[in-house]
Write a protein that holds these residues in place. Sequence first.
Motif, PDB file in Angstrom:
ATOM      1  N   TRP A   4      -8.926 -17.960 -19.646  1.00 49.02           N
ATOM      2  CA  TRP A   4      -9.895 -19.279 -19.488  1.00 49.02           C
ATOM      3  C   TRP A   4     -11.337 -18.871 -19.338  1.00 49.02           C
ATOM      4  CZ3 TRP A   4     -12.456 -21.256 -15.638  1.00 49.02           C
ATOM      5  CH2 TRP A   4     -12.248 -20.719 -14.341  1.00 49.02           C
ATOM      6  N   TYR A  55      -5.400 -25.661 -29.854  1.00 50.07           N
ATOM      7  CA  TYR A  55      -6.151 -24.901 -28.705  1.00 50.07           C
ATOM      8  C   TYR A  55      -7.353 -23.956 -29.563  1.00 50.07           C
ATOM      9  CZ  TYR A  55      -7.735 -21.467 -25.373  1.00 50.07           C
ATOM     10  OH  TYR A  55      -8.686 -20.817 -24.422  1.00 50.07           O
ATOM     11  N   LYS A  87     -11.314 -24.353 -29.466  1.00 51.18           N
ATOM     12  CA  LYS A  87     -12.087 -23.031 -29.103  1.00 51.18           C
ATOM     13  C   LYS A  87     -13.031 -22.712 -29.923  1.00 51.18           C
ATOM     14  CE  LYS A  87     -10.480 -18.916 -28.884  1.00 51.18           C
ATOM     15  NZ  LYS A  87      -9.827 -17.419 -28.483  1.00 51.18           N
TER      16      LYS A  87
END
Length: 265
Positions: free
Chosen positions: A40, A125, A129
């Motif tokens: 992350w 995700y 992203k």
Amino acid sequence: MKRDKKLKNPVASFILLSNIIFFPLFCLVGVISILEFPTWIFDVVFCMSSWSSTFAFVILFKKIFPDQSLIKFVKDQFKKKLKPSIIVIASMIQAAIFLIILFLISQNQEVGSTFTISSWGMLTYFFFKNLLAGPLGEELGWRSFAQIELQKQHSPLKASIIIGFWWGMWHLPIWFTTGFVGIDLIKYILFFMIALISTKIIMTAFYNLNQNLIIPIMIHQFFNFYIGLINGNMIDLIMYSAIFYLVAAVLMIVINPKNVLYGDS
């Protein structure tokens, strides 16, 4: 009150500062990767590096537009009502390219190994992203400023080729982290530049037809997202992208809808 002096070469200043900001941030991404920080943290810093062009534009804004408000400028980029036909046609072009590339790559892949994503959660995700680490961070400066500014001096087509080239060169540090060397690196760079310049021409055509920043953001997003979905040799992926986006760009140049790329509009 002293007025800010307006820049004489705002596009050149923007491109230079974008690169100056991007390089150290990208180096930081490399350090984080080598030191094996949590994923992350890597993703956050990588996203920050992709926003270097926006940072550059914000820093230079008052030198470029001394009498304007940055907030109003940003709002104005989304003011025009979106045309469903523009969104549908642009999306269909990219979906068609994706399906063709997927078919070609799948011919050399084992069953079940064509996609890089294995769950809906990962897909969601990956989508967001990519949105944060590219389109949202790059389009304000490169498209709504640099492209439009150059269109004051050149045709949209010529401005697209110029900005497309420098937009591609802005990615230069990334090229040398691909692991490619020799002829493979040359192929990658060549196909990468063709793909980006072609995509830039397509972006310009649809952007000028609707004049809402959502359009280039969407095209940029799908370009990155679709390539990232396919599990294949990167040189093959970028080669196919270069070929088919170039074909689409040439068609846009020939059709030149409403003279948005050249001629009287």
